[in-house]
Write a protein that holds these residues in place. Structure first.
Motif, PDB file in Angstrom:
ATOM      1  N   PRO A 104       0.680  -1.158   0.064  1.00  0.00           N
ATOM      2  CA  PRO A 104      -0.072  -0.052   0.002  1.00  0.00           C
ATOM      3  C   PRO A 104       0.755   1.164   0.010  1.00  0.00           C
ATOM      4  O   PRO A 104       0.192   2.460  -0.158  1.00  0.00           O
ATOM      5  N   LEU A 176      -8.880   0.695   1.373  1.00  0.00           N
ATOM      6  CA  LEU A 176      -7.563   0.063   1.162  1.00  0.00           C
ATOM      7  C   LEU A 176      -6.587   1.069   0.446  1.00  0.00           C
ATOM      8  O   LEU A 176      -5.384   0.945   0.727  1.00  0.00           O
ATOM      9  N   SER A 181      -5.008  -1.429   6.080  1.00  0.00           N
ATOM     10  CA  SER A 181      -5.121  -3.037   5.688  1.00  0.00           C
ATOM     11  C   SER A 181      -5.841  -3.950   6.623  1.00  0.00           C
ATOM     12  O   SER A 181      -5.842  -5.046   6.512  1.00  0.00           O
ATOM     13  N   LEU A 208      -6.291  -9.106   0.705  1.00  0.00           N
ATOM     14  CA  LEU A 208      -5.689  -8.761   2.095  1.00  0.00           C
ATOM     15  C   LEU A 208      -4.611  -9.690   2.305  1.00  0.00           C
ATOM     16  O   LEU A 208      -3.347  -9.432   2.660  1.00  0.00           O
ATOM     17  N   ASN A 211      -1.258  -8.940   1.047  1.00  0.00           N
ATOM     18  CA  ASN A 211      -0.806  -7.752   1.310  1.00  0.00           C
ATOM     19  C   ASN A 211       0.519  -7.717   2.012  1.00  0.00           C
ATOM     20  O   ASN A 211       0.559  -8.581   3.001  1.00  0.00           O
ATOM     21  N   ARG A 213       1.659  -5.763   4.291  1.00  0.00           N
ATOM     22  CA  ARG A 213       1.445  -5.377   5.468  1.00  0.00           C
ATOM     23  C   ARG A 213       0.441  -6.195   6.216  1.00  0.00           C
ATOM     24  O   ARG A 213      -0.048  -5.933   7.285  1.00  0.00           O
ATOM     25  N   GLY A 215      -2.463  -7.606   5.738  1.00  0.00           N
ATOM     26  CA  GLY A 215      -3.803  -7.422   5.895  1.00  0.00           C
ATOM     27  C   GLY A 215      -4.764  -8.284   6.308  1.00  0.00           C
ATOM     28  O   GLY A 215      -4.569  -9.705   6.118  1.00  0.00           O
TER      29      GLY A 215
END
Length: 254
Positions: A104, A176, A181, A208, A211, A213, A215
């Motif tokens: 992101p 998002l 996230s 997600l 992701n 991060r 998510g």
């Protein structure tokens, strides 16, 4: 160079490849839609802006001597057709990414993901290179959200079905794109989720899951019948399902 003409519900324009002119045209487009009675046009503006940026930056490579032409056609006050043409070689849709970047914090590669998220249909042509997008004004839903610590808590406000899933999808993608996230979907007002709604939850959970991060999507305050539905379809394996925040009978993603 900048020229604009409005006739029979169509806004025609021609402009040089200048980012400053993008903002000017977007402002005039808002006025155009306002005159037609359209008051909720943020999704349409997002698509228009991203198409213009792509034409200026990539199609014409920022050459101010090259033109970007196009039109915004009203198909009633709640649907518009946006056509953008540049003087570049055209777009190969197979080479485009229509999904949000996994990271992101990445500041590029979101343009066509946003265009895809908010458009009903997109068509590409080459020689000359052009993109046509059909965008509808989403029906106003009771879906709302707020931040609770690191979590974006979303309240659908009703059933998640084919008629409402697209609005929820747009909202979740918008959140998002803000770099958030961790999602918590509160189903206290939801009694029914059809196959389209289930597909939305599955698809977003996968986004997600990829992701960087880490998510996460958590379902809270799901009714007993919805928990049973998740278990029957084995969707409880994809995300954490909490029927009641105080309940110890929670289902955790595997």
């Amino acid at each position: 160079m900048f020229a604009i003409q409005e006739k029979d519900g169509v806004l025609h324009f021609s402009m040089g490849s200048d980012m400053g002119l993008v903002d000017r045209l977007v402002g005039l487009a808002k006025e155009f839609m306002g005159r037609l009675g359209t008051t909720r046009f943020s999704e349409i503006i997002i698509v228009l802006r991203e198409l213009l940026i792509n034409a200026v930056e990539h199609g014409n490579a920022g050459d101010r001597a090259l033109l970007v032409k196009g039109s915004i056609e009203a198909l009633g006050k709640d649907r518009f057709c946006i056509r953008i043409e540049d003087e570049g070689p055209g777009v190969d849709p197979q080479a485009l990414s229509f999904t949000m970047p996994e990271d992101p914090s990445q500041d590029r590669s979101r343009g066509f993901a946003l265009i895809h998220a908010f458009s009903d249909e997109i068509r590409f042509t080459r020689l000359p290179g052009s993109v046509t997008a059909w965008v509808s004004v989403p029906r106003k839903e009771d879906c709302s959200w707020h931040m609770d610590g690191q979590w974006a808590e979303i309240h659908p406000g009703g059933d998640i079905t084919a008629a409402t899933a697209d609005g929820l999808r747009r909202l979740m993608l918008t959140i998002l794109d803000q770099g958030i996230s961790s999602f918590r979907l509160n189903l206290s007002q939801t009694s029914d989720i059809d196959s389209i709604g289930l597909s939305l939850l599955v698809g977003f959970a996968r986004i997600l899951g990829e992701n960087k991060r880490h998510g996460e999507l958590v379902i809270t305050r799901a009714s007993e019948s919805l928990v049973t539905l998740f278990r029957m379809t084995r969707l409880d394996r994809m995300y954490t399902i909490i029927r009641n925040p105080e309940s110890e009978e929670d289902t955790h993603a595997q």
